[in-house]
Design an enzyme around this catalytic site. Structure first.
Site, PDB file in Angstrom:
ATOM      1  N   GLY A  12       0.927  -1.079   0.073  1.00  0.00           N
ATOM      2  CA  GLY A  12       0.039   0.048   0.004  1.00  0.00           C
ATOM      3  C   GLY A  12       0.894   0.919   0.074  1.00  0.00           C
ATOM      4  O   GLY A  12       0.595   2.156   0.825  1.00  0.00           O
ATOM      5  N   GLY A  15      -0.400   4.547  -1.029  1.00  0.00           N
ATOM      6  CA  GLY A  15      -1.613   5.264  -0.121  1.00  0.00           C
ATOM      7  C   GLY A  15      -1.291   6.423   0.721  1.00  0.00           C
ATOM      8  O   GLY A  15      -0.207   6.843   0.772  1.00  0.00           O
ATOM      9  N   GLN A  16      -2.137   6.572   1.461  1.00  0.00           N
ATOM     10  CA  GLN A  16      -2.088   8.076   2.173  1.00  0.00           C
ATOM     11  C   GLN A  16      -0.829   8.050   3.135  1.00  0.00           C
ATOM     12  O   GLN A  16       0.132   8.665   3.429  1.00  0.00           O
ATOM     13  CB  GLN A  16      -3.443   8.325   2.955  1.00  0.00           C
ATOM     14  CG  GLN A  16      -3.083   9.796   3.651  1.00  0.00           C
ATOM     15  CD  GLN A  16      -4.244   9.988   4.660  1.00  0.00           C
ATOM     16  OE1 GLN A  16      -4.873   8.944   5.075  1.00  0.00           O
ATOM     17  NE2 GLN A  16      -4.307  11.260   5.305  1.00  0.00           N
ATOM     18  N   TYR A 147     -15.463  -1.839   7.220  1.00  0.00           N
ATOM     19  CA  TYR A 147     -14.343  -1.277   7.246  1.00  0.00           C
ATOM     20  C   TYR A 147     -13.818  -1.767   8.954  1.00  0.00           C
ATOM     21  O   TYR A 147     -13.084  -2.156   9.357  1.00  0.00           O
ATOM     22  CB  TYR A 147     -14.145   0.251   7.473  1.00  0.00           C
ATOM     23  CG  TYR A 147     -12.575   0.792   7.689  1.00  0.00           C
ATOM     24  CD1 TYR A 147     -11.753   0.538   7.117  1.00  0.00           C
ATOM     25  CD2 TYR A 147     -12.462   1.851   8.494  1.00  0.00           C
ATOM     26  CE1 TYR A 147     -10.499   1.018   7.228  1.00  0.00           C
ATOM     27  CE2 TYR A 147     -11.540   2.548   8.788  1.00  0.00           C
ATOM     28  CZ  TYR A 147     -10.135   2.030   8.157  1.00  0.00           C
ATOM     29  OH  TYR A 147      -9.062   2.616   8.561  1.00  0.00           O
ATOM     30  N   LYS A 151     -11.323  -4.239  10.956  1.00  0.00           N
ATOM     31  CA  LYS A 151     -10.239  -3.723  11.681  1.00  0.00           C
ATOM     32  C   LYS A 151     -10.169  -4.752  13.152  1.00  0.00           C
ATOM     33  O   LYS A 151      -9.293  -5.238  13.536  1.00  0.00           O
ATOM     34  CB  LYS A 151     -10.547  -2.320  12.091  1.00  0.00           C
ATOM     35  CG  LYS A 151     -10.009  -1.431  10.983  1.00  0.00           C
ATOM     36  CD  LYS A 151      -8.686  -1.490  10.310  1.00  0.00           C
ATOM     37  CE  LYS A 151      -8.185  -0.801   9.361  1.00  0.00           C
ATOM     38  NZ  LYS A 151      -6.998  -1.073   8.574  1.00  0.00           N
TER      39      LYS A 151
HETATM   40  N1  SER Z   1      -9.620   7.602   8.336  1.00  0.00           N
HETATM   41  C1  SER Z   1     -10.439   6.686   8.457  1.00  0.00           C
HETATM   42  C2  SER Z   1     -11.696   6.751   8.005  1.00  0.00           C
HETATM   43  O1  SER Z   1     -12.428   7.767   8.173  1.00  0.00           O
HETATM   44  C3  SER Z   1     -10.604   6.036   9.871  1.00  0.00           C
HETATM   45  O2  SER Z   1      -9.370   5.119  10.089  1.00  0.00           O
HETATM   46  O3  SER Z   1     -12.222   5.805   7.262  1.00  0.00           O
END
Ligand code: SER
Length: 320
Positions: A12, A15-16, A147, A151
């Site tokens: 990744g 990515g950010q 999401y 996690k």
């Molecule tokens: N920055 C993420 C989101 O907003 C949170 O882990 O999905």
């Protein structure tokens, strides 16, 4: 068995987090010892020219194995992930990208006796039943997004592979991360990135969260510093193999808007909350990260004022 020289794979990398962590790791461990892995996006010049770059889908175990063998990898930062808002639009993709790839990384870590694995959890692991203020390290984890589900499952898997197979797994629950090197990427906290882009380009921004929506946030240089600190800490200091609460600042949209206004007086912000409001409402307003601070010395540097000034300066230069 841990080897002398680290051979690091960043999954990744475009990515950010990856686009800032990869150069920082290269600086510390040597350019040829840090392999950047992307899935499909073309890497920016800094990443492509800064050291080895490969393409592979981390959900494809054999493709990942090829890279790990080729470079004799012993440390992985597995950052590839679909974020909260994008994940709600395609929960199946969120599961595949977030979970299948993590299981692959952990299984390959076992097979190739890797030294250390980093994987990020998030404030999204919490949910509506979690205490929302100064959220403790050990608390209720009943997320309402896919999401968040990935996690929580990932945290359990990281701890399981540590206890069962002795893998040195390490993780942080990142708050909303604010940075200028990549555009906002589908997260609920990403209004706090988008607002800077729009302030510079349009002098106005319509926020998808309403006023008063406090969320835990952090500026990227702090996140990079903390991540590297966690990974450098001696094993005996890492008492938690699920994931550490990790915090810096906490604010609502109107606070960052007011801060921007100090630099760009004509800037205006209005509010049109959408489906992301209920995601934000299910997350903590602030986080208690005393375990990270006590066990491995975490300390943040950027407050809202310092972060906003730095964002505007860097983005102003980049967007010119
Ligand atoms: N920055 C993420 C989101 O907003 C949170 O882990 O999905």
């Amino acid at each position: 068995m841990a080897k002398e020289t680290k051979r690091i794979l960043v999954i990744g990398a475009v990515g950010q987090i990856g686009s800032e962590l990869t150069p920082a790791l290269r600086e510390k461990y040597g350019r040829d010892n840090v392999i950047a892995l992307g899935r499909k996006s073309a890497p920016p010049k800094e990443l492509a020219e800064g050291g080895p770059f490969e393409f592979a889908d981390a959900a494809d175990k054999e493709a990942l194995r090829t890279i790990i063998k080729k470079y004799d990898i012993d440390t992985v930062y597995h950052l590839a992930s679909l974020l909260s808002a994008t994940g709600e639009k395609d929960p199946d993709a969120a599961w595949n990208i977030n979970m299948v790839s993590l299981k692959n990384v952990l299984d390959l870590a076992r097979e190739y006796e890797m030294a250390r694995i980093f994987w990020p959890s998030s404030i999204a692991a919490f949910g509506p039943s979690t205490p929302r203020g100064n959220t403790p390290q050990k608390t209720i984890l009943e997320p309402s997004t896919m999401y968040g589900v990935t996690k929580v499952a990932g945290e359990l898997l990281m701890n399981y592979y540590n206890k069962k197979f002795g893998i040195d797994t390490r993780s942080i629950r990142y708050p909303g991360l604010i940075s200028w090197k990549t555009p906002p990427g589908g997260g609920t906290t990403d209004y706090a990135v988008a607002i800077f882009y729009e302030a510079i380009k349009q002098k106005k921004y319509t926020c998808f969260l309403k006023e008063g929506t406090y969320l835990p946030m952090m500026y990227m240089p702090d996140a990079i510093k903390g991540t590297m600190q966690l990974m450098e800490a001696p094993s005996e200091k890492i008492k938690n193999r699920f994931s550490y609460n990790f915090a810096a600042i906490s604010f609502a949209p109107e606070h960052v808007a007011a801060e921007i206004k100090k630099h760009i007086p004509e800037f205006t912000c209005d509010y049109a909350p959408d489906f992301r409001q209920s995601i934000a409402d299910s997350w903590p307003k602030s986080i208690n990260d005393s375990c990270a601070r006590e066990e491995w010395g975490w300390k943040h540097e950027y407050d809202l004022e310092k972060m906003a000034a730095d964002m505007l300066e860097n983005l102003g230069r980049v967007l010119k």
